[in-house]
Scaffold this active site. Sequence first.
Site, PDB file in Angstrom:
ATOM      1  N   HIS A  98       0.814  -1.224   0.000  1.00 17.76           N
ATOM      2  CA  HIS A  98       0.000   0.000   0.000  1.00 17.76           C
ATOM      3  C   HIS A  98       0.844   1.271   0.000  1.00 17.76           C
ATOM      4  O   HIS A  98       0.325   2.353  -0.229  1.00 17.76           O
ATOM      5  CB  HIS A  98      -0.924   0.008   1.227  1.00 17.76           C
ATOM      6  N   ASP A 120       3.694   9.751  -0.705  1.00 17.84           N
ATOM      7  CA  ASP A 120       2.504   8.981  -0.301  1.00 17.84           C
ATOM      8  C   ASP A 120       2.228   7.921  -1.356  1.00 17.84           C
ATOM      9  O   ASP A 120       2.247   8.227  -2.556  1.00 17.84           O
ATOM     10  CB  ASP A 120       1.291   9.934  -0.207  1.00 17.84           C
TER      11      ASP A 120
HETATM   12  C1  G6P Z   1      -0.995   3.298   6.187  1.00 16.72           C
HETATM   13  C2  G6P Z   1      -0.535   1.882   5.936  1.00 16.72           C
HETATM   14  C3  G6P Z   1      -1.458   0.862   6.588  1.00 16.72           C
HETATM   15  C4  G6P Z   1      -1.656   1.230   8.054  1.00 16.72           C
HETATM   16  C5  G6P Z   1      -2.202   2.656   8.172  1.00 16.72           C
HETATM   17  C6  G6P Z   1      -2.411   3.114   9.635  1.00 16.72           C
HETATM   18  O1  G6P Z   1      -2.130   3.573   5.433  1.00 16.72           O
HETATM   19  O2  G6P Z   1      -0.413   1.616   4.543  1.00 16.72           O
HETATM   20  O3  G6P Z   1      -0.927  -0.436   6.484  1.00 16.72           O
HETATM   21  O4  G6P Z   1      -2.517   0.304   8.689  1.00 16.72           O
HETATM   22  O5  G6P Z   1      -1.277   3.533   7.564  1.00 16.72           O
HETATM   23  O6  G6P Z   1      -1.256   2.945  10.376  1.00 16.72           O
HETATM   24  P1  G6P Z   1      -1.214   2.022  11.681  1.00 16.72           P
HETATM   25  O7  G6P Z   1       0.229   2.069  12.106  1.00 16.72           O
HETATM   26  O8  G6P Z   1      -2.134   2.671  12.659  1.00 16.72           O
HETATM   27  O9  G6P Z   1      -1.656   0.627  11.294  1.00 16.72           O
END
Ligand code: G6P
Length: 483
Positions: free
Chosen positions: A167, A378
């Site tokens: 992602h 991003d």
């Molecule tokens: C990004 C990443 C995700 C992640 C999200 C929130 O979008 O691509 O994999 O889950 O951030 O971050 P966190 O550390 O809270 O999972």
Amino acid sequence: MSPIKQHDRDFVVVASRLPVDRVEGTDGGQEWRPSPGGLVTALEPVMRAAGGAWIGWSGDAGPAPGPFDADGLHLVGLGLSETEVKRFYEGFCNATLWPLYHDVIAVPQFHRSWWDAYVAVNRRFAEAAAEQAAPGATVWVHDYQLQLVPKMLREQRGDVRIGFFNHIPFPGYEIFAQLPWRRQVVEGLLGADLLGFQRRADATNFLRACRRAVGLTTRGSTVRVSEPGGSREIHAAAFPISIDVKGLAGIARRDDVRKRSREVCDALGEPGLVLLGVDRLDYTKGILHRLRAYGELVASGRLGPRPVLIQVASPSRERVEAYRTLRDEVEVMVGRINGEHGEVGYAPVHYLHQSYPREEMAALYLAAEVMLVTPLRDGMNLVAKEYVACRNDENGTLVLSEFTGAADELAGAFLVNPHDIDGLKDTIVRAAQTSPAEARRRMRAMRKRLFEYDVARWAASFLETLEGGISAAQPAAAEPEAS
Ligand code: G6P
């Protein structure tokens, strides 16, 4: 809890997070509340049709919640110890890989104990997937937290089809090469049959890492690896992720949401111009650069009288040092702008360090005449797409960083280099002064693209490519083979 039945799921999603949050129930016990992410919206229909399972972490330190059903979905909650939260989640994921993959905006830290935790936790995820998957099942692994899972899973279950989607960006080789475990990471990913990236450039960077870090040969978007049982082909291509466009556009059309949007404008007094920023509070998002540009514009009066910037910065990764420092810096800068240019009854920046439900976000998007999406790097940026989806009235302009995946798709945006503060200021002014006809033309072009390719199309095109072979894959940009 449902009884544990193993090896009976034809479709398995493996992601670092479960699509639910643990909350306190009315009786004082714990309950699971759906967390409405884009990924679950996209995969829910596939999960339901295939009776699939979703393997993920609940987000807290402690024992594994185990398998359970929530909201009609079969979930398998894995646990992380307090040490693993520190070394795997806060450490290797968010203080090593995250800064490294975002072009070293913050300095990545390399610690062997963090790597060991990354290997151990990836193994746990791979084992859970191996337990759930039926013979010949499709397993879809997500994101940078789980790059070793494809290989670990293949070693246990040679019969399953494995897809992986990254992602976030995949960095250029000169940056990726800093990683002491670069070879293991590439080999981990190559356990998959299909690797999906946000942009062609990310797929190209990965293919280059295959050549440079592992010495493999690539041909177009294909890598061939030799294994004991013969050789295998892996494909790496771009599948830009999207959002539930119709769902969000529908929310933005609701009377209560439009009313709320008017209330927001009323609460701001009589603003000259409403600008909006919506981000996780993360150093990749360019919030400080944006505030600097906006503060100078307010000081110079170029945005007219009484402009207002609403900046939503949702709390994120608050125990990681770089995030704590950033919060302090943002809050100092907001205070300075408001202190120097505000007056009783008027604040140039409305800073909200909170998360909001989709309805409130839609109301904010409707209130914003200029949307500022200016990350330094991003993978995609779904906020830009959310803004466009909500603008059923075809009004509003989007200022968008060149360094987002979304910039490849949203041709109607005002593109900007967020490092160039003067350029950022000029672009914000241009977006604010666009004629209504020109703003509408741009918004229409962006909405056309968005409605054609939503998150359901994204999931379908990835899974069709994974299950049907390579023919449908968009090849990553061709590059010379050896370098
Ligand atoms: C990004 C990443 C995700 C992640 C999200 C929130 O979008 O691509 O994999 O889950 O951030 O971050 P966190 O550390 O809270 O999972």
